[in-house]
Design a protein around this motif. Structure first.
Motif, PDB file in Angstrom:
ATOM      1  N   ASN A   1      -4.451   7.433  11.500  1.00 21.32           N
ATOM      2  CA  ASN A   1      -4.862   7.087  10.134  1.00 21.32           C
ATOM      3  C   ASN A   1      -4.124   7.926   9.105  1.00 21.32           C
ATOM      4  O   ASN A   1      -4.541   8.012   7.954  1.00 21.32           O
ATOM      5  CB  ASN A   1      -6.377   7.229   9.934  1.00 21.32           C
ATOM      6  N   ASN A   2      -3.011   8.509   9.516  1.00 25.12           N
ATOM      7  CA  ASN A   2      -2.222   9.357   8.628  1.00 25.12           C
ATOM      8  C   ASN A   2      -1.310   8.511   7.742  1.00 25.12           C
ATOM      9  O   ASN A   2      -1.084   7.320   7.991  1.00 25.12           O
ATOM     10  CB  ASN A   2      -1.374  10.322   9.445  1.00 25.12           C
ATOM     11  N   LYS A   3      -0.783   9.137   6.723  1.00 25.87           N
ATOM     12  CA  LYS A   3       0.195   8.485   5.852  1.00 25.87           C
ATOM     13  C   LYS A   3       1.446   8.139   6.667  1.00 25.87           C
ATOM     14  O   LYS A   3       2.022   8.987   7.327  1.00 25.87           O
ATOM     15  CB  LYS A   3       0.552   9.450   4.718  1.00 25.87           C
ATOM     16  N   PHE A   4       1.862   6.858   6.614  1.00 30.45           N
ATOM     17  CA  PHE A   4       3.006   6.459   7.413  1.00 30.45           C
ATOM     18  C   PHE A   4       4.127   5.810   6.590  1.00 30.45           C
ATOM     19  O   PHE A   4       5.069   5.254   7.154  1.00 30.45           O
ATOM     20  CB  PHE A   4       2.586   5.520   8.550  1.00 30.45           C
ATOM     21  N   THR A   5       4.016   5.863   5.268  1.00 29.98           N
ATOM     22  CA  THR A   5       5.095   5.353   4.432  1.00 29.98           C
ATOM     23  C   THR A   5       5.113   6.107   3.114  1.00 29.98           C
ATOM     24  O   THR A   5       4.062   6.534   2.624  1.00 29.98           O
ATOM     25  CB  THR A   5       4.950   3.849   4.166  1.00 29.98           C
ATOM     26  N   ASP A   6       6.302   6.274   2.566  1.00 33.45           N
ATOM     27  CA  ASP A   6       6.468   6.930   1.276  1.00 33.45           C
ATOM     28  C   ASP A   6       6.827   5.933   0.170  1.00 33.45           C
ATOM     29  O   ASP A   6       7.307   6.325  -0.886  1.00 33.45           O
ATOM     30  CB  ASP A   6       7.578   7.986   1.350  1.00 33.45           C
ATOM     31  N   ARG A   7       6.604   4.656   0.433  1.00 35.96           N
ATOM     32  CA  ARG A   7       6.921   3.666  -0.588  1.00 35.96           C
ATOM     33  C   ARG A   7       6.173   3.968  -1.885  1.00 35.96           C
ATOM     34  O   ARG A   7       5.004   4.334  -1.866  1.00 35.96           O
ATOM     35  CB  ARG A   7       6.537   2.273  -0.115  1.00 35.96           C
ATOM     36  N   ALA A   8       6.877   3.777  -2.992  1.00 32.15           N
ATOM     37  CA  ALA A   8       6.273   4.023  -4.295  1.00 32.15           C
ATOM     38  C   ALA A   8       5.454   2.812  -4.736  1.00 32.15           C
ATOM     39  O   ALA A   8       5.705   1.679  -4.314  1.00 32.15           O
ATOM     40  CB  ALA A   8       7.354   4.325  -5.328  1.00 32.15           C
ATOM     41  N   PHE A   9       4.461   3.055  -5.587  1.00 32.45           N
ATOM     42  CA  PHE A   9       3.670   1.975  -6.153  1.00 32.45           C
ATOM     43  C   PHE A   9       4.584   1.024  -6.934  1.00 32.45           C
ATOM     44  O   PHE A   9       5.522   1.489  -7.613  1.00 32.45           O
ATOM     45  CB  PHE A   9       2.589   2.552  -7.091  1.00 32.45           C
ATOM     46  N   PRO A  10       4.414  -0.298  -6.832  1.00 31.22           N
ATOM     47  CA  PRO A  10       3.301  -1.029  -6.233  1.00 31.22           C
ATOM     48  C   PRO A  10       3.535  -1.461  -4.785  1.00 31.22           C
ATOM     49  O   PRO A  10       2.775  -2.275  -4.265  1.00 31.22           O
ATOM     50  CB  PRO A  10       3.193  -2.261  -7.136  1.00 31.22           C
ATOM     51  N   ASP A  11       4.581  -0.950  -4.163  1.00 31.19           N
ATOM     52  CA  ASP A  11       4.884  -1.345  -2.783  1.00 31.19           C
ATOM     53  C   ASP A  11       4.271  -0.399  -1.761  1.00 31.19           C
ATOM     54  O   ASP A  11       4.529  -0.544  -0.562  1.00 31.19           O
ATOM     55  CB  ASP A  11       6.404  -1.421  -2.586  1.00 31.19           C
ATOM     56  N   ASN A  12       3.525   0.591  -2.248  1.00 32.23           N
ATOM     57  CA  ASN A  12       2.906   1.532  -1.319  1.00 32.23           C
ATOM     58  C   ASN A  12       1.773   0.849  -0.556  1.00 32.23           C
ATOM     59  O   ASN A  12       1.316  -0.235  -0.906  1.00 32.23           O
ATOM     60  CB  ASN A  12       2.368   2.753  -2.064  1.00 32.23           C
ATOM     61  N   VAL A  13       1.311   1.502   0.500  1.00 35.80           N
ATOM     62  CA  VAL A  13       0.156   1.009   1.253  1.00 35.80           C
ATOM     63  C   VAL A  13      -1.129   1.553   0.659  1.00 35.80           C
ATOM     64  O   VAL A  13      -2.099   0.818   0.451  1.00 35.80           O
ATOM     65  CB  VAL A  13       0.274   1.405   2.740  1.00 35.80           C
ATOM     66  N   ALA A  14      -1.143   2.845   0.377  1.00 36.47           N
ATOM     67  CA  ALA A  14      -2.355   3.486  -0.110  1.00 36.47           C
ATOM     68  C   ALA A  14      -2.001   4.819  -0.752  1.00 36.47           C
ATOM     69  O   ALA A  14      -0.919   5.375  -0.521  1.00 36.47           O
ATOM     70  CB  ALA A  14      -3.339   3.704   1.035  1.00 36.47           C
ATOM     71  N   PHE A  15      -2.910   5.314  -1.560  1.00 37.96           N
ATOM     72  CA  PHE A  15      -2.840   6.691  -2.050  1.00 37.96           C
ATOM     73  C   PHE A  15      -3.774   7.586  -1.229  1.00 37.96           C
ATOM     74  O   PHE A  15      -3.518   8.768  -1.055  1.00 37.96           O
ATOM     75  CB  PHE A  15      -3.250   6.756  -3.521  1.00 37.96           C
ATOM     76  N   ASP A  16      -4.873   7.007  -0.761  1.00 38.86           N
ATOM     77  CA  ASP A  16      -5.887   7.758  -0.014  1.00 38.86           C
ATOM     78  C   ASP A  16      -5.795   7.372   1.459  1.00 38.86           C
ATOM     79  O   ASP A  16      -6.015   6.219   1.827  1.00 38.86           O
ATOM     80  CB  ASP A  16      -7.289   7.443  -0.557  1.00 38.86           C
ATOM     81  N   TRP A  17      -5.489   8.344   2.286  1.00 39.77           N
ATOM     82  CA  TRP A  17      -5.313   8.107   3.719  1.00 39.77           C
ATOM     83  C   TRP A  17      -6.460   8.718   4.504  1.00 39.77           C
ATOM     84  O   TRP A  17      -7.166   9.603   4.023  1.00 39.77           O
ATOM     85  CB  TRP A  17      -3.978   8.679   4.188  1.00 39.77           C
ATOM     86  N   GLY A  18      -6.607   8.278   5.747  1.00 37.85           N
ATOM     87  CA  GLY A  18      -7.740   8.722   6.547  1.00 37.85           C
ATOM     88  C   GLY A  18      -7.535  10.016   7.289  1.00 37.85           C
ATOM     89  O   GLY A  18      -8.485  10.570   7.834  1.00 37.85           O
ATOM     90  N   ASP A  19      -6.301  10.501   7.330  1.00 36.07           N
ATOM     91  CA  ASP A  19      -6.065  11.736   8.093  1.00 36.07           C
ATOM     92  C   ASP A  19      -4.869  12.490   7.540  1.00 36.07           C
ATOM     93  O   ASP A  19      -3.814  11.912   7.299  1.00 36.07           O
ATOM     94  CB  ASP A  19      -5.820  11.415   9.572  1.00 36.07           C
ATOM     95  N   THR A  20      -5.068  13.770   7.348  1.00 40.96           N
ATOM     96  CA  THR A  20      -3.960  14.676   7.039  1.00 40.96           C
ATOM     97  C   THR A  20      -3.871  15.792   8.080  1.00 40.96           C
ATOM     98  O   THR A  20      -3.014  16.678   7.961  1.00 40.96           O
ATOM     99  CB  THR A  20      -4.144  15.320   5.651  1.00 40.96           C
ATOM    100  N   GLN A  21      -4.742  15.762   9.096  1.00 41.36           N
ATOM    101  CA  GLN A  21      -4.869  16.894  10.008  1.00 41.36           C
ATOM    102  C   GLN A  21      -4.582  16.552  11.463  1.00 41.36           C
ATOM    103  O   GLN A  21      -3.787  17.229  12.123  1.00 41.36           O
ATOM    104  CB  GLN A  21      -6.305  17.451   9.906  1.00 41.36           C
ATOM    105  N   ARG A  22      -5.228  15.515  11.996  1.00 35.63           N
ATOM    106  CA  ARG A  22      -5.079  15.202  13.420  1.00 35.63           C
ATOM    107  C   ARG A  22      -3.626  14.936  13.784  1.00 35.63           C
ATOM    108  O   ARG A  22      -3.192  15.225  14.904  1.00 35.63           O
ATOM    109  CB  ARG A  22      -5.942  13.983  13.801  1.00 35.63           C
ATOM    110  N   ILE A  23      -2.891  14.390  12.841  1.00 35.75           N
ATOM    111  CA  ILE A  23      -1.507  14.022  13.119  1.00 35.75           C
ATOM    112  C   ILE A  23      -0.668  15.236  13.519  1.00 35.75           C
ATOM    113  O   ILE A  23       0.239  15.123  14.358  1.00 35.75           O
ATOM    114  CB  ILE A  23      -0.894  13.301  11.891  1.00 35.75           C
TER     115      ILE A  23
END
Length: 830
Positions: free
Chosen positions: A520-542
């Motif tokens: 559930n970690n961030k998997f893309t750096d696409r800029a808005f409006p082509d991004n997937v999300a700003f809020d991701w589910g994981d910054t730690q487990r990855i």
């Protein structure tokens, strides 16, 4: 006196006899609904005989002449074991819980009626592929065959709960299965709550820029600052604080296990990773997956094997849906993780002050679409409500998700959400996945998936791949809030322009390094409006996953299992040196029995700890209590009651504060005090507060503490789990390792007398090895049966707790070798 004694003895004896008879009567009635797995049943709707072989874990292996007959038998098996669960899920999505449970579920029904998911499910039936419509129809017929059998043979109404809640059960329909699929989107989505929370916090914070600290972006590419919420709205939008109504969650919804709306931090999550042959010791591909949902008894997952015409498919199903949602065939393995796609926008709609039936549109006043809806309520008068829609979507009341605190006067809130589609073909995508024979075919099948958006992890015999599936809103680059906070609904730049092409969704096939994964970690750096999300589910487990994957050149099934069960907290290992750097080995020696000595003892334990959240160790509890107290002490004076929404540690926030990133160290100063507190002061005070909390509950002998005593997996029956005495028979509580940020994820409740209860985690685990497919394994967290009197109600729970698995084999002989019964379904005589 002797006569009185004799009569008292007779009365007491009579009462004992009556009690025994009552218990025997209840047991007899309840046991009538226990299914007999070893029998022949004649049913309507089959083209040829079907065989359901129950292996020794009660996993059904279904064999039929046609695929439709196999789906028929799956419906029958689901209804045998999980009928009450299926009925409850259907009533939830229909907004009809109150017909059974009375006033306590009225607010749930109201919101579900406003979403109107069941109407959309009915409309979506004709949009399915012919194969899916056939499977849905056959599945529904199988469920109804079991209902007819229950009524014909007086089989205890099908489930013991039906004796307590006697309501008629209507026949199963194809739309019911689509509706339950949509209900999963409700259970897995936190977007609406996040948007409103960001707006509320923006209004509450005393200084500009603090929003990025408390609700930080996932580390990665820089994202431009958003304006403060107040600058986006007309004057008067909301108040600074909103209190919590007793008996309701922080989202303003009833605090009941029957609620499908996730509490903060409890949206869908998962782990999945795969290895190509070059990174596998056996030379075959590997795949591991453990989806995370809220714990219940029974779990939402149900294991099954379907022998389709093209071969066997085995894995995790959800009662009510004729799909193997996660699992493998002889050709392909697939897993799912929540993508955290921002697939929902909240709008503030201006109501015409001259005509409350109108709202402002891009070209002037438009008329709300309306419909009346009546909610039946047990032991109370029915409630009539008016449902309203704008062009953006359904209008929601201010009482839900605290929308009233961010809604300007003269406005109402509406939402646009991919799950509200009346043309939802997600079940067709799932069926296509079951028939896919390669990674490429699976990716193509995902084209039909709408919601909830997922990451599809794939492995065939030769390669591995990843594809985000689900409809992606096409937003305007000039969107006021970039979809992160409510925006004005009549502005064309805030409205969706449609959906992005499926081919734009993130995809990786045959990765160069041979291993691919997602937590559930961030998997893309696409800029808005082509991004997937700003809020991701994981910054730690990855981070822990990366270390485990790269620690060896090749992997095996067992190394994937080891990673799936890993309980080392990267978060603890990275934060403790930061928050305690000036506390360790400092200060004068303190006498035994003093708070200072207790603090020194706690720090000494943590100094030697490797971050393993082991159930038998005291350090995880000390760390968790310290971290919780620290975050609350940092934010309470700035946010007031809003701090109650932040019940789970945000490690990125803590790191920003203690590293003073962009001036975030200002959170350490208590703004209501005259002195200026440092971060060391807050860290020390928080540790002392945590140790007081621990001492008051568990004593001050720190070495005797056990994390597992407080971090119990609370798998409670959502209806019977709170009934005195009965709860001891229907709830399944077990000591568990892991924590909020470990790969073996066990998310803590965060509130109540025991905030460290494990309430959200992997109800299903599977590891698939395509070098030897029948050595693949899987497990669920309770048992296959939803009947508390069945030995299969909790027989898999201890295996799951110990990190053990059962074989995931398509070998028919192995299934029959120790079968608990074979059910033969035969077509009724014509």
């Amino acid at each position: 006196m002797r006569t009185i004694f004799r009569w008292l003895l007779r009365i007491a004896g009579g009462m004992v006899i009556l009690a025994v008879l009552a218990v025997a009567g209840v047991y007899f009635l309840a046991s009538r609904s226990l299914p007999d797995y070893d029998r022949t049943v004649r049913v309507d709707g089959l083209s040829a005989p079907v065989e359901i072989v129950r292996d020794n874990a009660n996993v059904p292996h279904i064999f039929g002449a046609t695929d439709a007959d196999v789906f028929y038998a799956l419906g029958y098996a689901h209804a045998q074991d999980r009928l009450w669960q299926m009925i409850t899920l259907r009533r939830t999505v229909q907004g009809r819980l109150s017909e059974i449970f009375g006033l306590r579920t009225v607010e749930i029904d109201k919101l579900m009626r406003r979403y109107d998911l069941y109407t959309q499910a009915i409309a979506s039936v004709e949009d399915q592929t012919p194969e899916t419509r056939s499977a849905l129809t056959a599945y529904a017929a199988g469920v109804n065959a079991r209902l007819n059998e229950i009524n014909r043979d007086s089989l205890g109404r099908g489930a013991p709960e039906m004796f307590l809640f006697d309501v008629p059960v209507s026949p199963w329909q194809p739309a019911d299965s689509i509706a339950i699929g949509k209900l999963l989107a409700v259970q897995m989505s936190g977007q609406l709550a996040q948007e409103v929370e960001r707006a509320r916090v923006s209004l509450a914070l005393p200084q500009a820029g603090m929003l990025r600290d408390i609700l930080p972006d996932a580390p990665g590419q820089e994202i431009l600052d958003l304006p403060e919420y107040a600058s986006l709205m007309p004057k008067g939008a909301g108040s600074r604080y909103a209190g919590l109504t007793p008996g309701f969650t922080t989202d303003g919804l009833p605090d009941t296990p029957l609620s499908p709306f996730p509490a903060p931090g409890m949206a869908g999550a998962s782990n999945a990773w795969a290895a190509a042959p070059a990174r596998s010791a056996s030379g075959g591909t590997l795949l591991a997956n453990d989806p995370h949902l809220g714990f219940t008894a029974p779990t939402v997952w149900y294991l099954a094997r379907l022998e389709l015409q093209q071969g066997g498919v085995i894995g995790g199903t959800i009662p009510g849906i004729p799909l193997v949602l996660v699992g493998r065939s002889q050709y392909l393995g697939w897993g799912l993780t929540s993508s955290y796609l921002d697939d929902l926008d909240t709008y503030m709609e201006e109501v015409n002050p001259e005509n409350p039936e109108e709202y402002r549109g891009p070209d002037g006043w438009e008329t709300f679409r309306t419909r009346r809806s009546i909610i039946g309520i047990k032991d109370a008068s029915p409630v009539t409500m008016t449902l309203r829609w704008t062009d953006n979507g359904p209008v929601l009341p201010g009482s839900h998700y605290h929308l009233d605190t961010v809604t300007p006067p003269g406005h109402v809130a509406s939402i646009n959400w991919t799950a509200l589609s009346p043309d939802d073909t997600s079940l067709s995508a799932g069926l296509g996945l079951m028939y896919a024979r390669s990674v490429d075919q699976a990716i193509e099948a995902g084209r039909l998936h709408i919601a909830p958006s997922q990451n599809l992890m794939l492995a065939d015999a030769g390669t591995v791949g990843f594809k985000m599936i689900g409809a992606v809103p096409d937003r305007d680059a000039a969107h006021d809030s970039q979809g992160r906070m409510p925006s004005l609904g009549w502005r064309s730049e805030n409205r969706w322009k449609g959906f992005q092409p499926y081919d734009n969704n993130i995809q990786i096939v045959a990765p160069e390094g041979g291993i691919i994964g997602n937590t559930n970690n961030k998997f893309t750096d696409r800029a808005f409006p082509d991004n997937v999300a700003f809020d991701w589910g994981d910054t730690q487990r990855i981070h822990r996953w990366q270390r485990l994957m790269q620690s060896r050149e090749v992997h095996t099934r067992d190394s994937f299992i080891e990673a799936q069960l890993d309980t080392v907290s990267f978060t603890a290992r990275s934060l403790l040196p930061l928050i305690g750097k000036d506390l360790w080995f400092t200060g004068e020696p303190a006498p035994d029995g003093t708070p200072e000595r207790l603090r020194q003892d706690a720090l000494l334990l943590l100094a030697d700890w490797n971050g393993e959240m082991n159930e038998h160790m005291p350090e995880p509890l000390i760390y968790a209590a310290w971290a919780a107290a620290l975050q609350d002490r940092l934010i309470r004076d700035e946010l007031g009651p809003l701090a109650d929404d932040f019940v789970h540690l945000d490690p990125v926030f803590i790191e920003r504060v203690f590293r003073d990133i962009d001036g975030a160290g200002r959170w350490c100063d208590v703004i209501r005090s005259a002195v200026t507190e440092t971060c060391d002061d807050i860290a020390r005070q928080s540790l002392d507060a945590a140790l007081i909390w621990i001492s008051e509950r568990y004593g001050d002998n720190l070495e005797s503490l056990r994390w597992g005593d407080v971090h119990q997996a609370a798998q409670d029956h959502p209806v019977l789990g709170n009934i005195p005495v009965l709860r001891y028979f229907v709830n399944i509580h077990q000591d568990t390792s892991g924590g909020d940020n470990t790969l073996m994820r066990g998310v803590t409740k965060g509130t109540g007398p025991n905030p460290f209860l494990n309430v959200h985690g992997a109800g299903y685990r599977g590891v698939y090895d395509f070098a030897d497919p029948d050595s693949s394994v899987f497990i669920i967290s309770t048992g296959q049966s939803g009947h508390p009197l069945s030995r299969h109600y909790d027989d898999l729970a201890q295996l799951w707790r110990r990190g053990e698995y059962i074989p995931m084999s398509l070998d028919t002989a192995l299934a029959k070798a120790a079968a608990v019964g074979i059910t033969h379904l035969e077509p009724a005589a014509r």
